[in-house]
Design a protein around this motif. Structure first.
Motif, PDB file in Angstrom:
ATOM      1  N   GLU A 120      45.828  53.513  37.328  1.00  9.29           N
ATOM      2  CA  GLU A 120      45.633  53.824  38.747  1.00  9.29           C
ATOM      3  C   GLU A 120      46.188  52.706  39.626  1.00  9.29           C
ATOM      4  OE1 GLU A 120      42.277  56.090  41.384  1.00  9.29           O
ATOM      5  OE2 GLU A 120      41.584  54.778  39.779  1.00  9.29           O
ATOM      6  N   LYS A 121      45.987  51.454  39.216  1.00  8.63           N
ATOM      7  CA  LYS A 121      46.511  50.320  39.991  1.00  8.63           C
ATOM      8  C   LYS A 121      48.041  50.342  40.018  1.00  8.63           C
ATOM      9  CE  LYS A 121      46.505  45.268  40.347  1.00  8.63           C
ATOM     10  NZ  LYS A 121      45.958  43.998  39.818  1.00  8.63           N
ATOM     11  N   ILE A 122      48.655  50.586  38.854  1.00 15.52           N
ATOM     12  CA  ILE A 122      50.116  50.621  38.767  1.00 15.52           C
ATOM     13  C   ILE A 122      50.677  51.753  39.623  1.00 15.52           C
ATOM     14  CG2 ILE A 122      52.049  51.087  37.190  1.00 15.52           C
ATOM     15  CD1 ILE A 122      50.254  49.628  35.017  1.00 15.52           C
ATOM     16  N   LYS A 123      50.049  52.906  39.551  1.00 14.41           N
ATOM     17  CA  LYS A 123      50.492  54.056  40.365  1.00 14.41           C
ATOM     18  C   LYS A 123      50.428  53.715  41.847  1.00 14.41           C
ATOM     19  CE  LYS A 123      47.777  56.983  41.851  1.00 14.41           C
ATOM     20  NZ  LYS A 123      47.051  57.211  43.108  1.00 14.41           N
ATOM     21  N   ASN A 124      49.338  53.104  42.282  1.00 14.15           N
ATOM     22  CA  ASN A 124      49.179  52.763  43.708  1.00 14.15           C
ATOM     23  C   ASN A 124      50.218  51.711  44.148  1.00 14.15           C
ATOM     24  OD1 ASN A 124      47.039  54.532  44.051  1.00 14.15           O
ATOM     25  ND2 ASN A 124      45.485  52.985  43.623  1.00 14.15           N
ATOM     26  N   LEU A 125      50.479  50.732  43.268  1.00 17.06           N
ATOM     27  CA  LEU A 125      51.476  49.717  43.591  1.00 17.06           C
ATOM     28  C   LEU A 125      52.860  50.334  43.764  1.00 17.06           C
ATOM     29  CD1 LEU A 125      50.437  46.791  41.199  1.00 17.06           C
ATOM     30  CD2 LEU A 125      50.422  46.718  43.708  1.00 17.06           C
ATOM     31  N   ILE A 126      53.226  51.217  42.834  1.00 16.11           N
ATOM     32  CA  ILE A 126      54.548  51.855  42.883  1.00 16.11           C
ATOM     33  C   ILE A 126      54.687  52.726  44.120  1.00 16.11           C
ATOM     34  CG2 ILE A 126      56.015  53.577  41.757  1.00 16.11           C
ATOM     35  CD1 ILE A 126      55.027  52.369  39.055  1.00 16.11           C
ATOM     36  N   ARG A 127      53.643  53.507  44.410  1.00 13.02           N
ATOM     37  CA  ARG A 127      53.713  54.416  45.569  1.00 13.02           C
ATOM     38  C   ARG A 127      53.754  53.662  46.887  1.00 13.02           C
ATOM     39  NH1 ARG A 127      55.367  59.435  44.360  1.00 13.02           N
ATOM     40  NH2 ARG A 127      53.952  60.595  45.674  1.00 13.02           N
ATOM     41  N   SER A 128      53.266  52.405  46.897  1.00 12.71           N
ATOM     42  CA  SER A 128      53.248  51.612  48.138  1.00 12.71           C
ATOM     43  C   SER A 128      54.585  50.953  48.453  1.00 12.71           C
ATOM     44  CB  SER A 128      52.158  50.525  48.050  1.00 12.71           C
ATOM     45  OG  SER A 128      52.539  49.505  47.159  1.00 12.71           O
ATOM     46  N   ILE A 129      55.496  50.970  47.498  1.00 12.12           N
ATOM     47  CA  ILE A 129      56.801  50.323  47.693  1.00 12.12           C
ATOM     48  C   ILE A 129      57.695  51.208  48.561  1.00 12.12           C
ATOM     49  CG2 ILE A 129      58.915  49.566  46.511  1.00 12.12           C
ATOM     50  CD1 ILE A 129      57.087  48.890  44.094  1.00 12.12           C
ATOM     51  N   ASN A 130      58.252  50.612  49.588  1.00 11.16           N
ATOM     52  CA  ASN A 130      59.121  51.370  50.511  1.00 11.16           C
ATOM     53  C   ASN A 130      60.585  51.214  50.133  1.00 11.16           C
ATOM     54  OD1 ASN A 130      56.969  52.304  52.190  1.00 11.16           O
ATOM     55  ND2 ASN A 130      56.859  50.254  53.082  1.00 11.16           N
ATOM     56  N   ASP A 171      63.136  58.218  44.372  1.00 13.92           N
ATOM     57  CA  ASP A 171      64.585  58.282  44.193  1.00 13.92           C
ATOM     58  C   ASP A 171      65.042  57.044  43.423  1.00 13.92           C
ATOM     59  OD1 ASP A 171      64.536  56.166  46.095  1.00 13.92           O
ATOM     60  OD2 ASP A 171      64.850  57.559  47.751  1.00 13.92           O
ATOM     61  N   GLU A 172      66.356  56.923  43.265  1.00  9.59           N
ATOM     62  CA  GLU A 172      66.924  55.801  42.512  1.00  9.59           C
ATOM     63  C   GLU A 172      66.528  54.451  43.108  1.00  9.59           C
ATOM     64  OE1 GLU A 172      71.332  53.773  42.045  1.00  9.59           O
ATOM     65  OE2 GLU A 172      71.212  55.957  41.966  1.00  9.59           O
ATOM     66  N   ASN A 173      66.646  54.313  44.418  1.00 15.64           N
ATOM     67  CA  ASN A 173      66.333  53.051  45.073  1.00 15.64           C
ATOM     68  C   ASN A 173      64.876  52.657  44.842  1.00 15.64           C
ATOM     69  OD1 ASN A 173      67.036  50.810  46.873  1.00 15.64           O
ATOM     70  ND2 ASN A 173      65.711  51.815  48.366  1.00 15.64           N
ATOM     71  N   HIS A 174      63.998  53.646  44.918  1.00 14.43           N
ATOM     72  CA  HIS A 174      62.573  53.399  44.700  1.00 14.43           C
ATOM     73  C   HIS A 174      62.315  52.931  43.266  1.00 14.43           C
ATOM     74  CE1 HIS A 174      58.184  55.066  44.689  1.00 14.43           C
ATOM     75  NE2 HIS A 174      58.209  53.793  45.032  1.00 14.43           N
ATOM     76  N   ALA A 175      63.001  53.538  42.299  1.00 10.02           N
ATOM     77  CA  ALA A 175      62.834  53.148  40.894  1.00 10.02           C
ATOM     78  C   ALA A 175      63.316  51.715  40.655  1.00 10.02           C
ATOM     79  CB  ALA A 175      63.579  54.121  39.980  1.00 10.02           C
ATOM     80  N   VAL A 176      64.491  51.385  41.193  1.00 14.29           N
ATOM     81  CA  VAL A 176      65.048  50.039  41.012  1.00 14.29           C
ATOM     82  C   VAL A 176      64.124  48.993  41.630  1.00 14.29           C
ATOM     83  CG1 VAL A 176      66.962  48.516  41.660  1.00 14.29           C
ATOM     84  CG2 VAL A 176      67.435  50.823  40.836  1.00 14.29           C
ATOM     85  N   LYS A 177      63.641  49.272  42.835  1.00 17.02           N
ATOM     86  CA  LYS A 177      62.732  48.338  43.516  1.00 17.02           C
ATOM     87  C   LYS A 177      61.413  48.209  42.762  1.00 17.02           C
ATOM     88  CE  LYS A 177      63.901  48.279  48.451  1.00 17.02           C
ATOM     89  NZ  LYS A 177      63.393  48.676  49.790  1.00 17.02           N
TER      90      LYS A 177
END
Length: 331
Positions: free
Chosen positions: A321-331, A113-119
């Motif tokens: 793959e590293k970037i994807k994992n980092l982004i998905r780990s952000i709450n 969502d928006e919050n996830h993108a901004v973070k």
């Protein structure tokens, strides 16, 4: 004697003044982007220009070149690599033309969502991974910031309520491996073209659908030829800010610090401002009578897209793959 002494002091002072002025010589730098003013890209340009002018005490001045004055994004990237343009903000999708792993930022529904993108865009770990990716996969330029233009939606002459509604349609997409896999997975046909050709292609029927953020749709008047905006939120409209290596190597350590500090203003402030601009644009479009379909069944898209997230990131490469994992780990 006194007069001569006074003249001598004046001459010495004049020399010192000239020497000091030359040490503080004002230099101008080009900052290029393909969108008009009043977009997320111009917000980034303003934030960067204002902070760099402040930190450098007016010795480093940014001249902005909006609206593709210096070329479309793939061409501008080459100009930055060659050192002919000093700074540019470029979509992560078009960055994939010089560093294919940058396509990871275009993975559909990577951001929740928006919050996830901004973070995610402000996260130092994500930024460092992006910078390392560019430094290790291409030459001539460096990433100094991340930016956004909100999220992308599909617009057309027709309403799109679920994934079945795009079946067989010709969709203008950015030229990345991600887009070329995902849209056919939805049943659509992909068409590549420069952004500047999208308006006439929608007008003439060369394409049935285009996709971009709400404000980009508004300021480029794409609603005139595609009056239905379908809120699909399928992809974050991410961007990267670049500096040419030619300029970077010529800067002093102090100047490099100023440039990076000014760039940090973009990463931390511009994404939220871009999303605010999206809401303002949506309100304007509604008042203009544009049809906005905001009840799109996104699950019909994510059911198809989600299994591709891990697969595509892995196929793109270890940086992706590293970037994807980092982004998905952000709450």
């Amino acid at each position: 004697m006194i007069a001569r002494s006074m003249l001598g002091l004046a001459a010495t002072a004049a020399v010192l003044f000239v020497t000091g002025a030359s040490a503080q010589e004002v230099k101008h730098y080009r900052f290029a982007y393909d969108q008009p003013r009043n977009t997320g890209y111009s917000i980034a340009g303003d934030l960067f220009a204002d902070k760099l002018k402040e930190l450098s005490k007016g010795t480093m001045i940014i001249d902005q070149y909006p609206g593709a004055q210096l070329g479309q994004e793939p061409q501008v990237l080459q100009l930055v690599k060659a050192g002919d343009v000093e700074f540019a903000i470029i979509s992560s999708a078009n960055t994939a033309t010089i560093s294919p792993q940058a396509g990871v930022m275009s993975l559909h529904f990577l951001f929740r969502d928006e919050n996830h993108a901004v973070k995610g865009l402000a996260d130092p770990r994500v930024f460092e991974a992006l910078r390392t990716m560019i430094d290790e996969t291409t030459q001539g330029l460096h990433v100094i910031a991340t930016g956004s233009q909100g999220v992308r939606h599909m617009y057309s002459r027709r309403e799109i309520h679920n994934v079945g509604d795009v079946k067989g349609l010709k969709v203008r997409v950015q030229a990345t491996a991600t887009e070329d896999l995902m849209f056919p997975a939805y049943g659509a046909q992909t068409v590549h073209m420069p952004f500047g050709s999208v308006y006439t292609s929608l007008q003439t029927g060369v394409v049935d659908v285009a996709e971009n953020s709400i404000n980009v749709y508004l300021v480029n008047k794409h609603y005139e030829v595609a009056p239905v905006l379908n809120i699909t939120e399928h992809e974050a409209n991410n961007a990267l800010v670049f500096i040419s290596d030619k300029l970077w190597q010529s800067l002093s350590a102090e100047q490099k610090g100023w440039v990076q500090a000014a760039a940090n203003e973009i990463s931390t402030k511009e994404p939220q401002k871009a999303f605010d601009l999206e809401r303002t644009a949506a309100d304007k479009l509604k008042k203009m009578g544009v049809k906005i379909v905001d009840n799109v069944d996104k699950k019909s898209f994510t059911t198809i897209a989600d299994p591709y997230l891990d697969k595509l990131a892995k196929e793109l490469g270890p940086h992706a793959e590293k970037i994807k994992n980092l982004i998905r780990s952000i709450n």
